[in-house]
Design an enzyme around this catalytic site. Structure first.
Site, mmCIF file in Angstrom:
data_model
loop_
_atom_site.group_PDB
_atom_site.id
_atom_site.type_symbol
_atom_site.label_atom_id
_atom_site.label_comp_id
_atom_site.label_asym_id
_atom_site.label_seq_id
_atom_site.Cartn_x
_atom_site.Cartn_y
_atom_site.Cartn_z
ATOM 1 N N GLY A 33 64.332 16.208 49.656
ATOM 2 C CA GLY A 33 63.756 17.547 49.547
ATOM 3 C C GLY A 33 64.828 18.602 49.305
ATOM 4 O O GLY A 33 64.523 19.683 48.832
ATOM 5 N N ASN B 114 57.252 11.333 45.867
ATOM 6 C CA ASN B 114 57.729 12.725 45.871
ATOM 7 C C ASN B 114 56.641 13.702 45.398
ATOM 8 O O ASN B 114 56.432 14.764 45.979
ATOM 9 C CB ASN B 114 58.944 12.737 44.945
ATOM 10 C CG ASN B 114 59.622 14.071 44.777
ATOM 11 O OD1 ASN B 114 58.975 15.110 44.714
ATOM 12 N ND2 ASN B 114 60.925 14.076 44.684
ATOM 13 N N TRP C 89 56.224 16.904 50.789
ATOM 14 C CA TRP C 89 56.489 17.674 52.030
ATOM 15 C C TRP C 89 56.001 19.107 51.950
ATOM 16 O O TRP C 89 55.623 19.693 52.959
ATOM 17 C CB TRP C 89 57.928 17.532 52.521
ATOM 18 C CG TRP C 89 59.043 18.284 51.849
ATOM 19 C CD1 TRP C 89 59.250 18.455 50.523
ATOM 20 C CD2 TRP C 89 60.149 18.920 52.526
ATOM 21 N NE1 TRP C 89 60.414 19.139 50.310
ATOM 22 C CE2 TRP C 89 60.983 19.433 51.521
ATOM 23 C CE3 TRP C 89 60.510 19.087 53.854
ATOM 24 C CZ2 TRP C 89 62.174 20.122 51.820
ATOM 25 C CZ3 TRP C 89 61.692 19.768 54.146
ATOM 26 C CH2 TRP C 89 62.506 20.281 53.135
ATOM 27 N N ARG D 182 60.626 7.402 44.422
ATOM 28 C CA ARG D 182 61.230 8.121 45.546
ATOM 29 C C ARG D 182 60.133 8.831 46.328
ATOM 30 O O ARG D 182 59.099 9.192 45.773
ATOM 31 C CB ARG D 182 62.261 9.124 45.031
ATOM 32 C CG ARG D 182 61.675 10.186 44.145
ATOM 33 C CD ARG D 182 62.776 10.966 43.454
ATOM 34 N NE ARG D 182 62.335 12.281 43.066
ATOM 35 C CZ ARG D 182 62.475 12.776 41.831
ATOM 36 N NH1 ARG D 182 63.043 12.054 40.876
ATOM 37 N NH2 ARG D 182 62.075 13.993 41.567
ATOM 38 N N GLU E 79 62.561 14.149 34.597
ATOM 39 C CA GLU E 79 62.208 15.577 34.560
ATOM 40 C C GLU E 79 63.441 16.482 34.567
ATOM 41 O O GLU E 79 63.315 17.700 34.451
ATOM 42 C CB GLU E 79 61.262 15.915 35.722
ATOM 43 C CG GLU E 79 61.896 16.154 37.088
ATOM 44 C CD GLU E 79 62.398 14.890 37.812
ATOM 45 O OE1 GLU E 79 62.396 13.794 37.206
ATOM 46 O OE2 GLU E 79 62.822 15.022 38.974
ATOM 47 N N ASP F 172 67.219 19.177 47.001
ATOM 48 C CA ASP F 172 67.856 18.916 45.713
ATOM 49 C C ASP F 172 68.177 20.254 45.067
ATOM 50 O O ASP F 172 67.258 20.939 44.666
ATOM 51 C CB ASP F 172 66.991 18.029 44.810
ATOM 52 C CG ASP F 172 65.490 18.339 44.905
ATOM 53 O OD1 ASP F 172 65.015 18.901 45.910
ATOM 54 O OD2 ASP F 172 64.780 18.028 43.929
ATOM 55 N N GLU G 160 59.322 30.621 45.971
ATOM 56 C CA GLU G 160 59.636 29.357 46.653
ATOM 57 C C GLU G 160 60.833 29.499 47.580
ATOM 58 O O GLU G 160 61.003 28.717 48.495
ATOM 59 C CB GLU G 160 59.900 28.257 45.628
ATOM 60 C CG GLU G 160 61.075 28.536 44.725
ATOM 61 C CD GLU G 160 61.566 27.287 43.991
ATOM 62 O OE1 GLU G 160 62.428 27.433 43.125
ATOM 63 O OE2 GLU G 160 61.093 26.190 44.285
ATOM 64 N N GLN H 165 59.561 11.686 49.824
ATOM 65 C CA GLN H 165 60.061 12.996 50.258
ATOM 66 C C GLN H 165 59.968 13.006 51.778
ATOM 67 O O GLN H 165 59.406 12.069 52.362
ATOM 68 C CB GLN H 165 59.222 14.117 49.632
ATOM 69 C CG GLN H 165 60.005 14.963 48.641
ATOM 70 C CD GLN H 165 59.275 16.218 48.199
ATOM 71 O OE1 GLN H 165 58.089 16.380 48.420
ATOM 72 N NE2 GLN H 165 60.000 17.104 47.546
#
Ligand SMILES: *[C@@H]1O[C@H](CO)[C@@H](O)[C@H](O)[C@H]1NC(C)=O
Ligand SMILES: *[C@@H]1O[C@H](CO)[C@@H](O)[C@H](O)[C@H]1NC(C)=O
Ligand SMILES: *[C@@H]1O[C@H](CO)[C@@H](O)[C@H](O)[C@H]1NC(C)=O
Ligand SMILES: *[C@@H]1O[C@H](CO)[C@@H](O)[C@H](O)[C@H]1NC(C)=O
Ligand SMILES: *[C@@H]1O[C@H](CO)[C@@H](O)[C@H](O)[C@H]1NC(C)=O
Length: 583
Positions: free
Chosen positions: A319, A212, A175, A221, A288, A321, A514, A223
């Site tokens: 998205g 993702n 995304w 998964r 991860e 998380d 971010e 996104q």
């Protein structure tokens, strides 16, 4: 407590203890990057500050050899390898992160894209020029070794170069890429966008959905689904109908994935509706974030761990998380371990899919396939009716996530509650003005530095006090859809404040982040699982979009302090009068 063998400990951790539920499948087949004793021992020993580092390291030789050497080492130490030995083992058999990627300067990058000229404020114009330069730093290309020896890398090979978010995120993400592409199109780089789109379409061809991000440990998964929108932006910019025609069936495959793997039926008023949710029925800690997930699961009874792992993955798929948005009641509602993402029907997900259905219908109409155009138009109409029945709250003037367990809406504020405006997924324009009142009632306009992610402070990164670029975009462009001058003015003022926050931090640090902490005069954000990252793809994209849209009005030195509605009306009148005065 008796000593447990490592196998037993691993089994217990994975929730496979005696009498517990059945195991869910692992996130991918790799015995190095997704499951098994090597991953477990290395991550639990915390050789690195961030668990993502180890699973991003390429292997120095074939996985079978490395696994065999590891088994020898493990047996020699009775499966309890001292940390130093483990460190040596990793150094010997793995390469440092990032080896499989090389820097890439986009071929279509040019010195002075048009839109820079439309920005009036010279400080903002100079800043936009520097953000435009950043595409060259964020460009990456996969080395050919990844194609010839995929088993030695967690990175998934992509044929075309791409723009990454930045920081620890050296691969591309689903995304994020939408806002990156919006920025790239303003920078007049449609060829780069086309390559990125092709990479996503290739992933759909291979895996049936967009993962993702481009790593094997992200495979199961997805996104937030924005691929169809990316295609729409590209085609609108270029008129490349041939590319659309070549790939329309792949786009349809991705939409089908959400229908087949992520739908849920909800009843209300004696009627049954189908909507979508985030749902990832795969077990084990996320590779991860392995030690964090494992330690969190350790606080729960063994029988509940596997479900938690799946819900954390669904949180990553959303998205968001992580966020209190996905926490479910109980005695400690602000605990990450109460994450139950799949038990909610999210507003934004359904708005994105509603928009995708509309775009698919338009695409097929453009290609002259009326049957398919009608099919997607009907799907959209069904979803609109479902969202109206299940998610919309007429009194509050917004949409709310629906809690499948309690059968109630979650009344908390999230910017995603207005995603249907942004996605054009509403039937009554009056809803937009109700949305403005909703923002005022929730006191959102009292946050000067940006729209908060929620009003709950939990220490999670998708909560107060963090503000994220894509969520600003959802609200700003949503409000701007209103025919009402007042809603449009508030949209502009929110844009002004967000630009100011980003610009001030950039002025001090020469970096884009971010996320931003809006409690503290606007600073790089914090919280969550890792350090705040610089770069930063989607933040840059949103800034460029806002500078493009409002470039004639935005200023590097202005804050808007929102007034009570009646004062706002007066101040609007005043600014209207002032604008009529000779300059
Ligand atoms: C190996 O470890 C297990 C428990 O972890 C223990 O029962 C066993 O005695 C150990 N064997 C040796 C040879 O040390
Ligand atoms: C989607 O569902 C199909 C079966 O309906 C399954 O084969 C496939 O693995 C699922 N995809 C993912 C990513 O879970
Ligand atoms: C795309 O095509 C339409 C209709 O043919 C035309 O009006 C428009 O200007 C074209 N846009 C670009 C970017 O070429
Ligand atoms: C419309 O699209 C469907 C699905 O791709 C295809 O089977 C059908 O042949 C197309 N019809 C026309 C008229 O192109
Ligand atoms: C920028 O630095 C100045 C001077 O150190 C400080 O007063 C201001 O709060 C900083 N602003 C931001 C947004 O970091």
């Amino acid at each position: 407590m008796p000593e447990r063998t490592w196998e037993l400990r691993l089994l217990l951790l994975l929730g496979l203890g005696l009498g517990s539920q059945e195991a869910l499948p692992p996130p991918c087949e790799s015995q190095i990057y997704c499951q098994g004793e090597l991953l477990h021992q290395v991550q639990m020993a915390k050789l690195y500050q961030d668990d993502k580092q180890f699973v991003d390291m390429p292997l120095s030789s074939a996985p079978d050899q490395v696994l065999q050497r590891f088994n020898e080492l493990a047996e020699a130490h009775n499966h309890s390898i001292p940390q130093q030995q483990l460190q040596l083992f990793v150094q010997e058999h793995f390469q440092p992160v990032g080896q499989e990627l090389e820097p890439w300067t986009p071929e279509d990058w040019k010195e002075s894209p048009q839109f820079l000229q439309t920005i009036s404020d010279p400080n903002l114009r100079a800043w936009a020029g520097q953000l435009h330069q950043l595409w060259k730093k964020l460009g990456k290309k996969v080395k050919p070794e990844v194609l010839t020896h995929p088993e030695q890398f967690s990175l998934i090979y992509s044929e075309h170069p791409f723009i990454v978010p930045g920081g620890r995120f050296v691969e591309f993400y689903y995304w994020d890429s939408y806002w990156v592409m919006e920025g790239l199109l303003l920078s007049e780089m449609p060829e780069t966008v086309k390559g990125m789109l092709q990479n996503f379409l290739d992933l759909v061809q291979t895996y049936g959905h967009v993962p993702n991000g481009a790593r094997v440990y992200y495979l199961q998964r997805s996104q937030p689904p924005l691929l169809t929108l990316m295609m729409d932006r590209y085609v609108t910019h270029t008129n490349d109908t041939a590319f659309l025609r070549d790939n329309i069936e792949t786009l349809a495959l991705e939409v089908d994935f959400w229908a087949e793997n992520r739908s849920i039926s909800v009843s209300s008023g004696g009627k049954s509706y189908v909507l979508n949710r985030y749902y990832v029925p795969y077990g084990g800690p996320r590779p991860e974030s392995y030690s964090k997930d494992a330690e969190l699961a350790d606080t729960l009874p063994e029988g509940d761990r596997e479900d938690l792992f799946a819900e954390l993955k669904a949180g990553a798929e959303s998205g968001w998380d992580f966020s209190s948005r996905w926490f479910i009641g109980g005695p400690n509602p602000d605990l990450l371990s109460s994450t139950r993402t799949s038990k909610f029907v999210p507003v934004d997900l359904n708005a994105f899919l509603c928009q995708a259905e509309e775009l698919m219908s338009n695409f097929y109409a453009r290609l002259g396939n009326d049957t398919q155009a009608t099919k997607y138009r009907n799907l959209r109409a069904q979803r609109l009716a479902a969202m109206e029945a299940i998610l919309w709250d007429e009194e509050k003037g917004a949409w709310f996530d629906y809690d499948l367990e309690t059968g109630k809406k979650n009344a908390e504020f999230y910017p995603s509650n207005l995603a249907p405006l942004w996605a054009g997924c509403f039937s009554d324009l009056g809803d937009v003005d109700k949305a403005l009142k909703y923002l005022e009632d929730s006191q959102i306009l009292t946050y000067q530095y940006g729209i908060p992610t929620s009003l709950q402070k939990t220490g999670q990164q998708w909560d107060l006090p963090n503000a994220w670029a894509p969520l600003q975009d959802l609200v700003i462009r949503g409000l701007a859809k209103s025919p009402s001058p007042r809603a449009q003015e508030v949209a502009f003022q929110l844009a002004q404040n967000w630009i100011r926050t980003n610009f001030d931090v950039y002025s001090n640090t020469s970096a884009m982040y971010e996320k931003y902490d809006i409690s503290n005069g606007g600073q790089p954000g914090g919280g969550g699982e890792y350090e705040v990252q610089e770069g930063f793809g989607w933040t840059n994209g949103v800034v460029l979009m806002l500078l493009d849209r409002y470039g004639d009005r935005l200023s590097s030195g202005t804050w808007t302090v929102f007034l009570e509605p009646h004062c706002l009306a007066a101040s609007l009148l005043l600014s209207l009068l002032l604008s009529l005065l000779p300059q």
